[in-house]
Structures are given as C-alpha cells and as structure tokens.
Write a protein that holds these residues in place. Structure first.
Motif, mmCIF file in Angstrom:
data_model
loop_
_atom_site.group_PDB
_atom_site.id
_atom_site.type_symbol
_atom_site.label_atom_id
_atom_site.label_comp_id
_atom_site.label_asym_id
_atom_site.label_seq_id
_atom_site.Cartn_x
_atom_site.Cartn_y
_atom_site.Cartn_z
ATOM 1 N N LYS B 30 -1.280 10.685 -35.583
ATOM 2 C CA LYS B 30 -1.336 9.261 -35.862
ATOM 3 C C LYS B 30 -0.958 9.058 -37.326
ATOM 4 O O LYS B 30 -1.589 9.640 -38.224
ATOM 5 C CB LYS B 30 -2.749 8.724 -35.595
ATOM 6 C CG LYS B 30 -2.808 7.224 -35.515
ATOM 7 C CD LYS B 30 -4.194 6.773 -35.078
ATOM 8 C CE LYS B 30 -4.285 5.251 -35.108
ATOM 9 N NZ LYS B 30 -5.645 4.792 -34.862
ATOM 10 N N SER B 87 -2.976 12.155 -39.573
ATOM 11 C CA SER B 87 -4.195 12.400 -38.814
ATOM 12 C C SER B 87 -3.794 13.057 -37.501
ATOM 13 O O SER B 87 -2.878 12.590 -36.825
ATOM 14 C CB SER B 87 -4.930 11.094 -38.532
ATOM 15 O OG SER B 87 -5.429 10.560 -39.737
ATOM 16 N N THR B 89 -5.210 15.089 -33.814
ATOM 17 C CA THR B 89 -6.331 15.336 -32.908
ATOM 18 C C THR B 89 -5.960 16.448 -31.942
ATOM 19 O O THR B 89 -4.883 16.418 -31.343
ATOM 20 C CB THR B 89 -6.681 14.068 -32.102
ATOM 21 O OG1 THR B 89 -6.889 12.992 -33.005
ATOM 22 C CG2 THR B 89 -7.936 14.275 -31.274
ATOM 23 N N SER B 95 -10.679 13.930 -35.153
ATOM 24 C CA SER B 95 -9.368 14.040 -35.794
ATOM 25 C C SER B 95 -9.530 14.580 -37.215
ATOM 26 O O SER B 95 -10.583 14.419 -37.845
ATOM 27 C CB SER B 95 -8.657 12.687 -35.807
ATOM 28 O OG SER B 95 -9.354 11.793 -36.632
ATOM 29 N N ARG B 97 -7.277 15.485 -41.094
ATOM 30 C CA ARG B 97 -6.085 15.208 -41.885
ATOM 31 C C ARG B 97 -5.312 16.510 -42.044
ATOM 32 O O ARG B 97 -5.856 17.536 -42.474
ATOM 33 C CB ARG B 97 -6.464 14.675 -43.265
ATOM 34 C CG ARG B 97 -7.056 13.302 -43.232
ATOM 35 C CD ARG B 97 -6.050 12.230 -42.840
ATOM 36 N NE ARG B 97 -5.336 11.670 -43.984
ATOM 37 C CZ ARG B 97 -4.307 10.842 -43.851
ATOM 38 N NH1 ARG B 97 -3.859 10.520 -42.644
ATOM 39 N NH2 ARG B 97 -3.715 10.347 -44.918
#
Lengths: 70, 140
Positions: B30, B87, B89, B95, B97
């Motif tokens: 993301k 980000s 997951t 999640s 960084r």
C-alpha cells in the motif's frame, strides 16, 4: 562409424571424457524434447545486490526518519 | 509468539520442476494512493529490498519525486536507484514499513532482502519439503 565401433571408442575414453560425453548427450536429448536447460551460450544475470552495505545504511536512515515523523 | 504461516516454493519453469523451485512470498503493498498484490523473492543474499521499475510505477511512485539516491552492487550497479518506503502486509500479520531500492531495471523480480524484510520477519526455509515459514519478528 557403426554403433559397435562407437561403443568401443567410448569405452576407450578416459573417465572424465565419458562424463562429458554423457553430459553432452543429456543436453542434446533435452533440446530434442524441447526441455529448456541452462545454456552455456546464454548470459544469466544475477540481480542480487551482494554487500551493498551503503545502500542498506541509506534505507535504514530513511526508515528511521519515517518512524520519527510518524 | 505469533504462529508462523507456511508457504510453498513455486516452480518457475514447470518443465524443470525441482530445479526451478524458488521461495516467492505473496504480499500486499500500500502506497499513498495505490494498493497492489505482488510476489517477492526471498533473497537472503540481497543486502537490501529491491523494487523493479515497473512495479514502482504501478504503485504510483514518480521517479523525479524520489530524491534519495542509493547505489546498488552487481548487475544493478549500472542503473540508478532511489529510496522508496511502502506499507506491506504478509498473510494476516500486521502491516510493516518496508524500504526499497527502486531501480530503473525492469527485468528482475521483486527482491526481499536483509534490509529490511529480514529485519521485520523471521523466516525458516525447508527446501527439502519445498516450503518455507514466515512470522513477524517478536515485538519487545
């Protein structure tokens, strides 16, 4: 050269040459079957960035700055 | 401790089966405005995570806006790279960084390397069983 003569010639080969011959035959058979093999004429790039420690340090600084700003 | 999730190795070249089997990890990214599913190669020899150019564009990054240069090694040394943060997951884990060296190279896989994928996740490889396990690092 007949197969019989060929077999005799192969039997006379040194051990290492027998292995090379076997390897060459395997490669040829695989090519005939259309099975892709690692090629000795094709370059295979290695993308892994080994020992890029300066880059790693730069990424860690960016992460720390990101954490500090969060 | 969080329970590990097990993933299968993938056959990259089906006709070669075992010989082409590699640990690719599915994950979701993301960025500011984009979400994307991807598959990254777990590369324990890679000092850093590497994001291929095309994937960076799909995530909405603009090359000119990334101002931190990073110098890579090996084949990647020939091309410029810049730092980007994402980000990411894995499975149902929280999640994290991840920092990437976003390279202008296009033909390489997404690489998950020591900084900082392996700083965030503990990974066990079971190559004989063609599986690997991933779990987040224990939090203090």
């Amino acid at each position: 050269m007949s197969l019989t003569e060929l077999v005799s010639a192969v039997q006379a080969l040194p051990h290492a040459d027998k292995l090379r011959l076997m390897q060459a035959l395997v490669v040829e058979l695989a090519r005939d079957e259309g099975i892709p093999l690692l090629s000795d004429v094709k370059a295979y790039p290695i993308w892994t960035p080994y020992d890029a420690f300066d880059a790693a340090s730069t990424l860690l600084k960016a992460l720390n700055a990101d954490n500090a700003g969060a | 401790m969080t329970e590990a999730v097990r993933f299968p190795y993938l056959d990259i070249e089906p006709s070669l089966a075992e010989a082409s089997r590699l640990p690719y990890l599915p994950l979701r990214f993301k960025s500011n405005q984009h979400a994307l599913a991807a598959s990254g190669l777990l590369d324990t020899g890679a000092t850093v995570n590497v994001l291929p150019y095309g994937l960076g564009l799909e995530l909405g990054f603009v090359w000119e806006q990334q101002t931190t240069p990073v110098r890579l090694s090996g084949n990647l040394a020939e091309l410029p790279a810049r730092v980007v943060l994402l980000s990411a997951t894995v499975a149902d884990f929280p999640s994290v960084r991840l920092a990437f060296a976003w390279t202008q190279a296009t033909t390489l896989p997404l690489l998950l390397g020591q900084v900082n994928f392996f700083l965030e996740f503990d990974v066990c490889f079971f190559r004989g069983q063609s599986v690997f396990e991933v779990r987040p690092k224990p939090r203090a």
